[in-house]
Design an enzyme around this catalytic site. Structure first.
Site, PDB file in Angstrom:
ATOM      1  N   GLU A 181      12.342  -2.567  -7.650  1.00 53.09           N
ATOM      2  CA  GLU A 181      12.170  -1.786  -6.353  1.00 53.09           C
ATOM      3  C   GLU A 181      12.453  -0.201  -7.018  1.00 53.09           C
ATOM      4  O   GLU A 181      13.769   0.165  -7.323  1.00 53.09           O
ATOM      5  CB  GLU A 181      13.315  -1.936  -5.310  1.00 53.09           C
ATOM      6  CG  GLU A 181      12.897  -3.606  -4.872  1.00 53.09           C
ATOM      7  CD  GLU A 181      11.850  -3.353  -3.965  1.00 53.09           C
ATOM      8  OE1 GLU A 181      11.204  -2.418  -3.441  1.00 53.09           O
ATOM      9  OE2 GLU A 181      11.623  -4.531  -3.245  1.00 53.09           O
ATOM     10  N   ALA A 197       0.891  -1.259  -0.013  1.00 51.30           N
ATOM     11  CA  ALA A 197       0.119  -0.136  -0.070  1.00 51.30           C
ATOM     12  C   ALA A 197       0.758   1.139  -0.129  1.00 51.30           C
ATOM     13  O   ALA A 197       0.774   2.235  -0.898  1.00 51.30           O
ATOM     14  CB  ALA A 197      -0.974   0.056   1.290  1.00 51.30           C
ATOM     15  N   HIS A 218       7.540  -2.205  -6.809  1.00 52.21           N
ATOM     16  CA  HIS A 218       7.755  -1.930  -5.531  1.00 52.21           C
ATOM     17  C   HIS A 218       8.448  -0.633  -5.335  1.00 52.21           C
ATOM     18  O   HIS A 218       9.279   0.013  -6.270  1.00 52.21           O
ATOM     19  CB  HIS A 218       8.341  -2.989  -4.683  1.00 52.21           C
ATOM     20  CG  HIS A 218       7.446  -4.194  -4.607  1.00 52.21           C
ATOM     21  ND1 HIS A 218       6.731  -4.765  -3.662  1.00 52.21           N
ATOM     22  CD2 HIS A 218       6.965  -5.136  -5.603  1.00 52.21           C
ATOM     23  CE1 HIS A 218       6.161  -5.641  -3.747  1.00 52.21           C
ATOM     24  NE2 HIS A 218       6.084  -6.145  -5.157  1.00 52.21           N
TER      25      HIS A 218
HETATM   26  O1  0X9 Z   1      10.001  -8.015   0.394  1.00 45.22           O
HETATM   27  C1  0X9 Z   1       9.161  -7.934  -0.390  1.00 45.22           C
HETATM   28  O2  0X9 Z   1       7.936  -8.103  -0.668  1.00 45.22           O
HETATM   29  C2  0X9 Z   1       9.908  -6.901  -1.730  1.00 45.22           C
HETATM   30  N1  0X9 Z   1      10.407  -5.831  -1.104  1.00 45.22           N
HETATM   31  S1  0X9 Z   1       9.771  -4.448  -0.201  1.00 45.22           S
HETATM   32  O3  0X9 Z   1      10.663  -3.755   0.534  1.00 45.22           O
HETATM   33  N2  0X9 Z   1       9.075  -3.757  -1.529  1.00 45.22           N
HETATM   34  O4  0X9 Z   1       8.818  -5.116   0.728  1.00 45.22           O
HETATM   35  C3  0X9 Z   1      10.892  -7.784  -2.368  1.00 45.22           C
HETATM   36  C4  0X9 Z   1      10.176  -8.932  -3.049  1.00 45.22           C
HETATM   37  C5  0X9 Z   1      11.326  -9.711  -4.027  1.00 45.22           C
HETATM   38  N3  0X9 Z   1      10.803 -11.022  -4.234  1.00 45.22           N
HETATM   39  C6  0X9 Z   1      10.890 -12.387  -3.504  1.00 45.22           C
HETATM   40  N4  0X9 Z   1      10.994 -12.205  -2.077  1.00 45.22           N
HETATM   41  N5  0X9 Z   1      10.503 -13.129  -4.340  1.00 45.22           N
HETATM   42 ZN    ZN Z   2       6.960  -3.525  -1.749  1.00 46.37          ZN
END
Ligand code: 0X9
Ligand code: ZN
Length: 446
Positions: free
Chosen positions: A385, A183, A308
């Site tokens: 990101e 969000a 993201h």
């Molecule tokens: O942690 C996450 O969900 C993502 N980063 S964030 O800081 N936007 O929350 C990265 C996700 C990367 N992909 C996987 N871990 N599969």
């Molecule tokens: Zn994220």
């Protein structure tokens, strides 16, 4: 440093802190606002990620050698112990983290100068985005079609749009773009809406639509996203959806990027109070369930990108292990199409890093990118990101929206042009690059 203008806002912050303290005293409240700690470690350090999984701790910024970590009152002792054990130094940087966030939030929404519901100089809530999609649909001349993946817990339609040139048929490369699953990462829906606008209105983009079919999810988490516009600091930094957990629902929300059914549960939290709560079961959430249904029906997606923030990194699978995926060379090659373009368009000021999710961001399973790659067989699957590199973190100022969406769109265009082998980034060497593969397509979109 994550938060600039420290001296300027110090006065406001102190005033804010005093007000909060006075209010707390008047109301007899016990709980103090969370603090912001500076920890001498990367924001992706394993110790910090597991503290976040445990709850009452959240990583808000930082880059390279330091992280800015929000610590709730009840977690302070636990965090101190864990940091000591991990050999990481820390200091309290901001006494009242919420007052700081509030000082960074736009004071009030500006009125739009025109009737067009969208621009890329301010952040827009879900209602604006809905109005924008409706308007794009009316004016697209058949290029854009809408689908609803699900109705969310709070009754919002989770909108997916398809954009292609309706006058050309035959096999096309399929590109799925997801935005707004977290969000608070407001720059992500700004990017997805900008892409929709470019695809529908820009003649140079429309030519690529003869060979490509785009599926765009402007906001994958409508309830969480709308909640983050409520106007206070806690809402602004909301990450999850708005599921009511358990019987009393003390801690709300599931992290939709831990709820997909690929190694679900490895490196994710079982605590509903954690920012990374994986949910009661894989695909327990309407949002993830609805989206995976639609993605399965479309079937043969060639390129998947989920946007993201923050970090300026292009991440490829896997997130659940540090092992590299089978086609890592091609994943890196196509990622470079994006990063080189962004670097060029931004005159070198936006520099991205490329790497595997697990090695770069720490193990986290149940994310969309891993599912698209491992379950659906999408050969090119990425989490991008977006900027910045941690200076502003989730609170990227509005005057950075326009340049960010423009450079991002140019990078995405180059990836699309490369895989469709048409347009400015087409590979001149091969007509049909051997790394792509086509599967039979259920013509879901009719
Ligand atoms: O942690 C996450 O969900 C993502 N980063 S964030 O800081 N936007 O929350 C990265 C996700 C990367 N992909 C996987 N871990 N599969
Ligand atoms: Zn994220």
């Amino acid at each position: 440093m994550l938060w600039p203008g420290r001296t300027l806002y110090r006065g406001a912050k102190m005033l804010g802190t005093v007000c909060v303290l006075v209010l707390a005293a008047v109301q007899g409240l016990e709980a103090a606002n969370p603090q912001l700690w500076r920890v001498d470690a990367s924001p992706h350090h394993r110790a910090l990620r597991s503290l976040q999984d445990e709850g009452h701790v959240d990583i808000w910024g930082g880059s390279g050698s330091h992280a800015q970590v929000m610590v709730e009152e009840e977690a302070k002792e636990r965090v101190k112990r864990a940091l000591l054990e991990a050999g990481l130094d820390h200091r309290v940087e901001v006494e009242d983290a919420l007052a700081l966030v509030e000082s960074k939030m736009p004071l009030k929404r500006r009125k739009r100068a025109t009737n067009f519901p969208m621009d890329w100089n301010t952040y827009h809530d879900y209602n604006d985005i809905e109005a924008f999609i409706g308007m794009m649909n009316l004016t697209s001349g058949g290029y854009l079609r809408e689908e609803v993946a699900t109705i969310t817990g709070e009754g919002r339609p989770l909108r997916v749009v398809r954009v292609t040139d309706p006058t050309t048929t035959g096999p096309k490369k399929k590109i799925w773009i997801e935005g707004g699953i977290h969000a608070r990462e407001w720059i992500s829906p700004a990017v997805t809406t900008f892409l929709i606008h470019r695809l529908v209105t820009d003649p140079s983009w429309q030519s690529i639509l003869r060979d490509t079919e785009w599926y765009l999810v402007p906001v994958a988490n409508p309830d969480g996203y709308q909640f983050s516009f409520a106007g206070d600091a806690r809402s602004r930094l909301w990450r999850k959806n708005r599921r009511v957990n358990g019987v009393n629902g003390r801690c709300k929300g599931v992290d939709l990027n831990r709820n997909w059914d690929l190694k679900w549960g490895v490196g994710a939290s079982g605590n509903p109070c954690s920012e990374t709560y994986k949910g009661p079961t894989a695909f327990s959430e309407k949002e993830t369930h609805g989206l995976q249904n639609l993605m399965r029906q479309i079937g043969d997606i060639d390129l998947f990108i989920t946007f993201h923030s923050f970090g300026q990194t292009v991440l490829y699978p896997w997130g659940w292990t540090v092992k590299p995926p089978a086609n890592v060379k091609m994943l890196r090659r196509v990622a470079r199409k994006y990063t080189d373009t962004v670097n060029q368009i931004s005159n070198g000021s936006t520099d991205y890093q490329i790497g595997g999710s697990g090695p770069l961001y720490g193990l986290a399973s149940g994310a969309t990118d891993d599912w698209a790659y491992g379950e659906l067989g999408v050969p090119l699957s990425y989490t991008i990101e977006l900027p910045d590199d941690g200076h502003y973190g989730f609170l990227l100022p509005e005057n950075r929206i326009s340049s960010t969406v423009t450079e991002t769109a140019a990078g995405v265009y180059c990836m699309a042009s490369f895989i469709a082998n048409t347009g400015s980034c087409a590979s001149r060497r091969t007509r049909n690059p051997s790394w792509t593969f086509r599967r039979p397509s259920p013509r879901f979109w009719g």
